[in-house]
Design an enzyme around this catalytic site. Structure first.
Site, mmCIF file in Angstrom:
data_model
loop_
_atom_site.group_PDB
_atom_site.id
_atom_site.type_symbol
_atom_site.label_atom_id
_atom_site.label_comp_id
_atom_site.label_asym_id
_atom_site.label_seq_id
_atom_site.Cartn_x
_atom_site.Cartn_y
_atom_site.Cartn_z
ATOM 1 N N GLU A 31 0.951 -1.243 0.122
ATOM 2 C CA GLU A 31 0.113 0.129 0.031
ATOM 3 C C GLU A 31 1.124 1.310 0.060
ATOM 4 O O GLU A 31 0.343 2.220 -0.627
ATOM 5 C CB GLU A 31 -1.036 0.051 1.258
ATOM 6 C CG GLU A 31 -2.075 -1.076 1.115
ATOM 7 C CD GLU A 31 -2.970 -0.745 -0.164
ATOM 8 O OE1 GLU A 31 -3.103 0.446 -0.675
ATOM 9 O OE2 GLU A 31 -3.193 -1.571 -0.902
ATOM 10 N N LEU A 74 10.939 3.522 -7.250
ATOM 11 C CA LEU A 74 9.710 3.708 -7.182
ATOM 12 C C LEU A 74 9.656 5.416 -6.944
ATOM 13 O O LEU A 74 8.124 5.666 -6.835
ATOM 14 C CB LEU A 74 9.497 3.053 -5.828
ATOM 15 C CG LEU A 74 9.365 1.736 -5.997
ATOM 16 C CD1 LEU A 74 9.247 0.690 -4.582
ATOM 17 C CD2 LEU A 74 8.231 1.001 -6.539
ATOM 18 N N TYR A 114 -5.030 6.951 5.225
ATOM 19 C CA TYR A 114 -5.208 6.140 4.194
ATOM 20 C C TYR A 114 -4.498 4.830 4.519
ATOM 21 O O TYR A 114 -5.406 3.689 4.394
ATOM 22 C CB TYR A 114 -4.774 6.732 2.872
ATOM 23 C CG TYR A 114 -4.590 5.621 1.835
ATOM 24 C CD1 TYR A 114 -5.792 5.145 1.223
ATOM 25 C CD2 TYR A 114 -3.519 4.822 1.662
ATOM 26 C CE1 TYR A 114 -5.814 4.147 0.246
ATOM 27 C CE2 TYR A 114 -3.390 4.021 0.635
ATOM 28 C CZ TYR A 114 -4.723 3.429 0.059
ATOM 29 O OH TYR A 114 -4.792 2.307 -0.798
ATOM 30 N N ASP A 132 -8.494 6.144 -1.565
ATOM 31 C CA ASP A 132 -7.438 6.714 -2.169
ATOM 32 C C ASP A 132 -8.091 7.400 -3.296
ATOM 33 O O ASP A 132 -9.325 7.692 -3.549
ATOM 34 C CB ASP A 132 -6.302 5.710 -3.005
ATOM 35 C CG ASP A 132 -7.181 4.852 -3.944
ATOM 36 O OD1 ASP A 132 -8.520 4.893 -3.915
ATOM 37 O OD2 ASP A 132 -6.285 3.812 -4.443
#
Length: 343
Positions: A31, A74, A114, A132
Protein backbone atom coordinates in the site's frame (compact mmCIF):
# COMPACT_ATOMS: atom_id res chain seq x y z
CA UNK A 1 -22.25 -2.38 -5.24
CA UNK A 2 -22.74 -5.98 -6.30
CA UNK A 3 -21.14 -9.40 -6.63
CA UNK A 4 -20.57 -8.78 -10.33
CA UNK A 5 -18.00 -6.11 -9.39
CA UNK A 6 -16.16 -8.54 -7.09
CA UNK A 7 -16.14 -11.28 -9.71
CA UNK A 8 -14.79 -8.91 -12.34
CA UNK A 9 -11.97 -7.81 -10.04
CA UNK A 10 -10.99 -11.29 -8.92
CA UNK A 11 -11.04 -12.65 -12.47
CA UNK A 12 -8.72 -9.96 -13.79
CA UNK A 13 -6.48 -8.95 -10.88
CA UNK A 14 -6.35 -11.88 -8.46
CA UNK A 15 -2.76 -12.64 -9.54
CA UNK A 16 -1.25 -9.37 -8.32
CA UNK A 17 1.58 -10.56 -6.04
CA UNK A 18 0.49 -8.57 -2.98
CA UNK A 19 -2.88 -10.32 -3.17
CA UNK A 20 -1.19 -13.72 -2.81
CA UNK A 21 0.13 -15.07 0.51
CA UNK A 22 -1.22 -11.89 2.06
CA UNK A 23 -0.19 -10.65 5.49
CA UNK A 24 -0.52 -7.36 7.33
CA UNK A 25 3.15 -6.73 6.64
CA UNK A 26 2.94 -7.31 2.88
CA UNK A 27 -0.18 -5.14 2.82
CA UNK A 28 1.72 -2.35 4.58
CA UNK A 29 4.56 -2.60 2.05
CA UNK A 30 2.35 -2.79 -1.03
CA UNK A 31 0.00 0.00 0.00
CA UNK A 32 2.85 2.42 0.67
CA UNK A 33 4.54 1.41 -2.59
CA UNK A 34 1.32 1.93 -4.54
CA UNK A 35 0.74 5.45 -3.28
CA UNK A 36 1.41 7.82 -6.22
CA UNK A 37 3.00 4.96 -8.20
CA UNK A 38 1.52 2.77 -10.93
CA UNK A 39 0.81 -0.92 -10.50
CA UNK A 40 3.20 -1.69 -13.37
CA UNK A 41 6.07 0.04 -11.55
CA UNK A 42 5.35 -1.66 -8.22
CA UNK A 43 5.20 -5.06 -9.94
CA UNK A 44 8.88 -4.66 -10.81
CA UNK A 45 9.91 -4.13 -7.17
CA UNK A 46 7.48 -5.83 -4.81
CA UNK A 47 8.59 -9.47 -4.98
CA UNK A 48 12.30 -8.72 -4.74
CA UNK A 49 11.69 -6.32 -1.84
CA UNK A 50 9.70 -8.90 0.14
CA UNK A 51 12.26 -11.59 -0.68
CA UNK A 52 15.02 -9.39 0.74
CA UNK A 53 13.01 -8.18 3.75
CA UNK A 54 10.49 -10.97 4.46
CA UNK A 55 9.38 -9.70 7.88
CA UNK A 56 8.74 -6.38 9.48
CA UNK A 57 11.57 -7.09 11.92
CA UNK A 58 14.07 -7.67 9.10
CA UNK A 59 13.04 -4.37 7.53
CA UNK A 60 13.29 -2.51 10.84
CA UNK A 61 16.95 -3.50 11.18
CA UNK A 62 18.24 -1.79 8.03
CA UNK A 63 19.66 1.73 7.75
CA UNK A 64 17.94 4.60 5.98
CA UNK A 65 20.63 4.52 3.30
CA UNK A 66 19.94 0.83 2.56
CA UNK A 67 16.22 1.57 2.53
CA UNK A 68 16.64 4.32 -0.04
CA UNK A 69 18.70 2.04 -2.26
CA UNK A 70 16.07 -0.70 -1.99
CA UNK A 71 13.41 1.85 -2.98
CA UNK A 72 15.17 2.98 -6.16
CA UNK A 73 12.80 3.08 -9.12
CA UNK A 74 9.68 3.81 -7.06
CA UNK A 75 10.25 7.54 -6.53
CA UNK A 76 8.72 9.73 -3.81
CA UNK A 77 11.39 8.68 -1.33
CA UNK A 78 9.56 10.12 1.65
CA UNK A 79 7.38 7.01 1.46
CA UNK A 80 10.48 4.84 1.92
CA UNK A 81 11.34 6.72 5.09
CA UNK A 82 7.74 6.43 6.27
CA UNK A 83 7.76 2.66 5.76
CA UNK A 84 11.07 2.28 7.58
CA UNK A 85 9.87 4.46 10.48
CA UNK A 86 6.65 2.46 10.76
CA UNK A 87 8.53 -0.86 10.73
CA UNK A 88 10.91 0.33 13.44
CA UNK A 89 8.14 1.66 15.69
CA UNK A 90 5.96 -1.44 15.26
CA UNK A 91 8.94 -3.68 16.05
CA UNK A 92 9.89 -1.62 19.09
CA UNK A 93 6.46 -0.88 20.57
CA UNK A 94 4.30 -3.77 19.33
CA UNK A 95 6.82 -6.66 19.20
CA UNK A 96 6.51 -6.68 15.42
CA UNK A 97 2.73 -7.18 15.44
CA UNK A 98 0.84 -4.53 13.46
CA UNK A 99 -2.02 -3.26 15.65
CA UNK A 100 -5.58 -3.30 14.33
CA UNK A 101 -6.89 -0.24 16.14
CA UNK A 102 -7.27 2.80 13.91
CA UNK A 103 -6.12 5.30 16.55
CA UNK A 104 -3.06 3.20 17.39
CA UNK A 105 -2.20 2.90 13.71
CA UNK A 106 -2.33 6.61 12.90
CA UNK A 107 -0.19 7.34 15.98
CA UNK A 108 2.66 5.35 14.40
CA UNK A 109 5.16 7.55 12.57
CA UNK A 110 4.89 6.84 8.85
CA UNK A 111 1.27 5.65 8.87
CA UNK A 112 -1.46 8.10 7.91
CA UNK A 113 -5.23 7.71 7.69
CA UNK A 114 -5.19 6.10 4.25
CA UNK A 115 -2.58 3.47 5.19
CA UNK A 116 -4.36 2.75 8.47
CA UNK A 117 -7.66 2.16 6.67
CA UNK A 118 -5.91 0.02 4.05
CA UNK A 119 -4.39 -2.16 6.76
CA UNK A 120 -7.80 -2.61 8.36
CA UNK A 121 -9.84 -3.15 5.19
CA UNK A 122 -7.39 -4.92 2.89
CA UNK A 123 -4.96 -6.45 5.36
CA UNK A 124 -7.38 -7.55 8.07
CA UNK A 125 -10.68 -7.63 6.10
CA UNK A 126 -12.37 -5.31 8.60
CA UNK A 127 -14.99 -2.68 7.85
CA UNK A 128 -13.12 0.38 6.54
CA UNK A 129 -12.63 2.39 3.36
CA UNK A 130 -9.10 2.83 2.02
CA UNK A 131 -10.03 6.10 0.37
CA UNK A 132 -7.44 6.78 -2.33
CA UNK A 133 -8.04 8.84 -5.47
CA UNK A 134 -9.60 5.86 -7.25
CA UNK A 135 -12.14 5.10 -4.51
CA UNK A 136 -12.92 8.78 -4.07
CA UNK A 137 -13.69 9.15 -7.79
CA UNK A 138 -15.69 5.91 -8.17
CA UNK A 139 -17.79 6.50 -5.07
CA UNK A 140 -18.47 10.15 -6.01
CA UNK A 141 -19.72 9.04 -9.43
CA UNK A 142 -21.63 5.96 -8.29
CA UNK A 143 -23.60 7.86 -5.61
CA UNK A 144 -23.51 11.23 -7.43
CA UNK A 145 -21.84 13.07 -4.54
CA UNK A 146 -21.37 16.75 -5.29
CA UNK A 147 -18.89 17.86 -2.63
CA UNK A 148 -15.70 19.31 -4.08
CA UNK A 149 -12.85 16.85 -4.62
CA UNK A 150 -10.37 16.69 -1.76
CA UNK A 151 -10.95 17.01 2.00
CA UNK A 152 -14.62 18.04 1.64
CA UNK A 153 -15.51 15.03 -0.50
CA UNK A 154 -13.46 12.66 1.63
CA UNK A 155 -15.20 13.89 4.77
CA UNK A 156 -18.58 13.48 3.05
CA UNK A 157 -17.75 9.91 1.97
CA UNK A 158 -16.48 8.87 5.41
CA UNK A 159 -19.53 10.40 7.11
CA UNK A 160 -21.96 8.65 4.79
CA UNK A 161 -20.04 5.39 5.17
CA UNK A 162 -20.19 5.55 8.97
CA UNK A 163 -23.92 6.37 8.78
CA UNK A 164 -24.56 3.38 6.52
CA UNK A 165 -25.67 5.54 3.58
CA UNK A 166 -23.09 4.17 1.12
CA UNK A 167 -21.40 0.79 0.65
CA UNK A 168 -24.11 -0.71 2.83
CA UNK A 169 -23.33 -4.28 1.79
CA UNK A 170 -19.60 -4.13 2.55
CA UNK A 171 -19.82 -7.05 5.00
CA UNK A 172 -21.76 -9.16 2.51
CA UNK A 173 -19.22 -8.56 -0.28
CA UNK A 174 -16.23 -8.46 2.07
CA UNK A 175 -14.32 -5.29 3.03
CA UNK A 176 -11.13 -6.51 1.37
CA UNK A 177 -12.85 -7.56 -1.85
CA UNK A 178 -14.91 -4.37 -2.09
CA UNK A 179 -11.98 -2.04 -1.51
CA UNK A 180 -9.74 -3.83 -3.98
CA UNK A 181 -12.48 -4.07 -6.60
CA UNK A 182 -13.22 -0.34 -6.36
CA UNK A 183 -9.51 0.41 -6.67
CA UNK A 184 -9.31 -1.78 -9.76
CA UNK A 185 -12.38 -0.14 -11.24
CA UNK A 186 -10.99 3.36 -10.75
CA UNK A 187 -7.60 2.39 -12.11
CA UNK A 188 -8.84 0.59 -15.24
CA UNK A 189 -12.39 1.65 -16.19
CA UNK A 190 -13.58 4.67 -14.20
CA UNK A 191 -10.53 6.86 -14.76
CA UNK A 192 -10.15 10.56 -14.11
CA UNK A 193 -10.36 11.60 -17.78
CA UNK A 194 -12.16 8.62 -19.31
CA UNK A 195 -15.00 6.40 -18.19
CA UNK A 196 -15.72 3.16 -20.08
CA UNK A 197 -19.26 2.87 -18.73
CA UNK A 198 -20.25 0.35 -21.40
CA UNK A 199 -18.01 -2.33 -19.83
CA UNK A 200 -18.36 -1.28 -16.18
CA UNK A 201 -19.85 -3.94 -13.89
CA UNK A 202 -21.62 -1.18 -11.94
CA UNK A 203 -23.15 0.61 -14.92
CA UNK A 204 -26.78 -0.26 -14.25
CA UNK A 205 -26.77 1.11 -10.72
CA UNK A 206 -24.30 3.99 -11.16
CA UNK A 207 -26.02 7.37 -10.97
CA UNK A 208 -23.32 9.21 -12.95
CA UNK A 209 -23.44 6.79 -15.88
CA UNK A 210 -26.91 8.14 -16.72
CA UNK A 211 -25.59 11.71 -16.76
CA UNK A 212 -21.98 12.77 -17.34
CA UNK A 213 -19.54 10.65 -15.31
CA UNK A 214 -16.60 12.90 -16.15
CA UNK A 215 -18.29 15.83 -14.43
CA UNK A 216 -17.58 14.18 -11.08
CA UNK A 217 -15.94 14.57 -8.71
CA UNK A 218 -16.38 18.32 -8.77
CA UNK A 219 -13.13 20.28 -8.85
CA UNK A 220 -12.51 23.81 -7.67
CA UNK A 221 -10.83 25.98 -10.27
CA UNK A 222 -7.29 26.87 -9.25
CA UNK A 223 -4.95 29.60 -10.46
CA UNK A 224 -2.15 28.60 -12.80
CA UNK A 225 0.85 27.33 -10.89
CA UNK A 226 3.98 29.42 -10.99
CA UNK A 227 6.72 27.87 -13.18
CA UNK A 228 10.45 28.54 -13.07
CA UNK A 229 13.54 27.62 -15.06
CA UNK A 230 16.79 26.54 -13.41
CA UNK A 231 20.24 26.18 -14.91
CA UNK A 232 22.40 24.07 -12.60
CA UNK A 233 26.01 23.03 -12.89
CA UNK A 234 26.64 19.38 -12.02
CA UNK A 235 30.36 18.78 -11.50
CA UNK A 236 31.73 15.30 -12.15
CA UNK A 237 35.06 14.51 -10.49
CA UNK A 238 36.33 10.93 -10.67
CA UNK A 239 39.04 9.31 -8.56
CA UNK A 240 39.65 5.74 -9.63
CA UNK A 241 36.22 4.11 -9.69
CA UNK A 242 34.70 6.62 -7.26
CA UNK A 243 32.78 9.84 -7.83
CA UNK A 244 32.74 13.04 -5.78
CA UNK A 245 29.32 13.35 -4.11
CA UNK A 246 27.69 14.83 -1.04
CA UNK A 247 24.62 13.89 0.98
CA UNK A 248 21.58 16.19 1.00
CA UNK A 249 20.56 17.67 4.35
CA UNK A 250 17.17 17.07 5.95
CA UNK A 251 15.88 20.55 5.00
CA UNK A 252 16.84 20.20 1.32
CA UNK A 253 15.27 18.57 -1.70
CA UNK A 254 15.82 14.80 -1.82
CA UNK A 255 16.89 14.70 1.82
CA UNK A 256 19.24 11.82 2.55
CA UNK A 257 20.12 11.18 -1.10
CA UNK A 258 23.54 11.88 -2.62
CA UNK A 259 24.27 14.32 -5.43
CA UNK A 260 27.17 15.45 -7.53
CA UNK A 261 28.61 18.81 -6.42
CA UNK A 262 25.95 21.21 -7.71
CA UNK A 263 25.76 24.96 -8.21
CA UNK A 264 23.14 27.40 -9.44
CA UNK A 265 24.07 29.16 -12.67
CA UNK A 266 20.78 30.94 -13.27
CA UNK A 267 17.26 30.84 -11.83
CA UNK A 268 14.09 32.70 -12.72
CA UNK A 269 13.07 32.21 -9.08
CA UNK A 270 14.81 34.93 -7.10
CA UNK A 271 14.17 33.07 -3.85
CA UNK A 272 15.78 29.81 -4.96
CA UNK A 273 18.47 28.75 -2.47
CA UNK A 274 18.85 24.98 -2.73
CA UNK A 275 22.39 25.23 -4.11
CA UNK A 276 25.23 27.79 -3.82
CA UNK A 277 25.26 30.29 -6.66
CA UNK A 278 28.18 30.70 -9.06
CA UNK A 279 28.64 34.36 -10.01
CA UNK A 280 29.60 35.44 -13.51
CA UNK A 281 29.24 31.91 -14.84
CA UNK A 282 27.09 32.56 -17.91
CA UNK A 283 29.58 30.79 -20.18
CA UNK A 284 28.94 27.53 -18.35
CA UNK A 285 25.34 27.46 -19.59
CA UNK A 286 26.79 26.43 -22.97
CA UNK A 287 27.93 23.12 -21.51
CA UNK A 288 25.93 20.01 -22.50
CA UNK A 289 22.97 19.28 -20.28
CA UNK A 290 20.29 16.78 -19.37
CA UNK A 291 16.83 18.01 -18.54
CA UNK A 292 14.85 17.11 -15.40
CA UNK A 293 12.02 18.63 -13.40
CA UNK A 294 11.00 18.87 -9.77
CA UNK A 295 7.97 20.61 -8.27
CA UNK A 296 7.61 23.93 -10.13
CA UNK A 297 11.08 23.89 -11.70
CA UNK A 298 12.21 22.95 -15.21
CA UNK A 299 15.88 22.14 -14.76
CA UNK A 300 18.79 22.18 -17.18
CA UNK A 301 21.60 20.15 -15.57
CA UNK A 302 24.82 21.32 -17.24
CA UNK A 303 27.64 18.81 -16.96
CA UNK A 304 31.25 19.70 -16.20
CA UNK A 305 33.92 16.99 -16.04
CA UNK A 306 36.84 18.36 -14.08
CA UNK A 307 39.90 17.54 -12.00
CA UNK A 308 39.79 18.42 -8.35
CA UNK A 309 42.60 20.97 -8.81
CA UNK A 310 40.50 22.94 -11.33
CA UNK A 311 37.66 23.62 -8.93
CA UNK A 312 38.76 26.68 -7.07
CA UNK A 313 35.15 27.66 -6.42
CA UNK A 314 34.53 24.67 -4.14
CA UNK A 315 34.14 25.71 -0.51
CA UNK A 316 34.42 22.22 1.03
CA UNK A 317 36.81 19.31 0.42
CA UNK A 318 35.42 16.62 -1.88
CA UNK A 319 34.41 13.19 -0.65
CA UNK A 320 34.46 10.24 -3.04
CA UNK A 321 32.06 7.30 -3.07
CA UNK A 322 31.48 4.06 -4.92
CA UNK A 323 28.09 4.59 -6.58
CA UNK A 324 26.99 1.11 -5.54
CA UNK A 325 27.26 2.13 -1.88
CA UNK A 326 25.08 5.25 -1.99
CA UNK A 327 21.64 6.31 -3.14
CA UNK A 328 22.36 8.79 -5.91
CA UNK A 329 19.71 11.26 -7.06
CA UNK A 330 18.08 10.64 -10.43
CA UNK A 331 19.43 13.90 -11.88
CA UNK A 332 23.00 13.11 -10.84
CA UNK A 333 22.73 9.59 -12.24
CA UNK A 334 21.42 10.97 -15.54
CA UNK A 335 24.43 13.29 -15.76
CA UNK A 336 26.85 10.42 -15.17
CA UNK A 337 25.02 8.25 -17.70
CA UNK A 338 25.25 11.08 -20.24
CA UNK A 339 28.97 11.36 -19.65
CA UNK A 340 29.47 7.60 -19.93
CA UNK A 341 27.10 7.43 -22.94
CA UNK A 342 24.73 5.08 -21.14
CA UNK A 343 21.01 5.01 -22.11
Amino acid sequence: MNQKLIQWSEKNYHDLPWRKNRSLYTTLVSEIMLQQTTVATVLKKFNSFILKYPTIQSLAEISEEEMLRAWEGLGYYRRARNLLSAAQEITLNYAGEIPLDFNQLIAIKGIGEYTANALLAIGANKKALALDANLERVIARYYHLTSFKGPLLQKDIYQKFQNGEICQNIHELGPRQMNEALMDLGRVICKANTAACEICPLQRSCMASRLDPLSLPLKKSSPDKEKHVLHLLRVIVIKGDKFACYQKADHQWLAGQFELPTFTLHSTDQNFSQYPELKNAEDLTYLPYVQTAITKYKIYNHILLADQEELGFLTKPLKFFDLGDIHLSTASQKCINFLLKKP
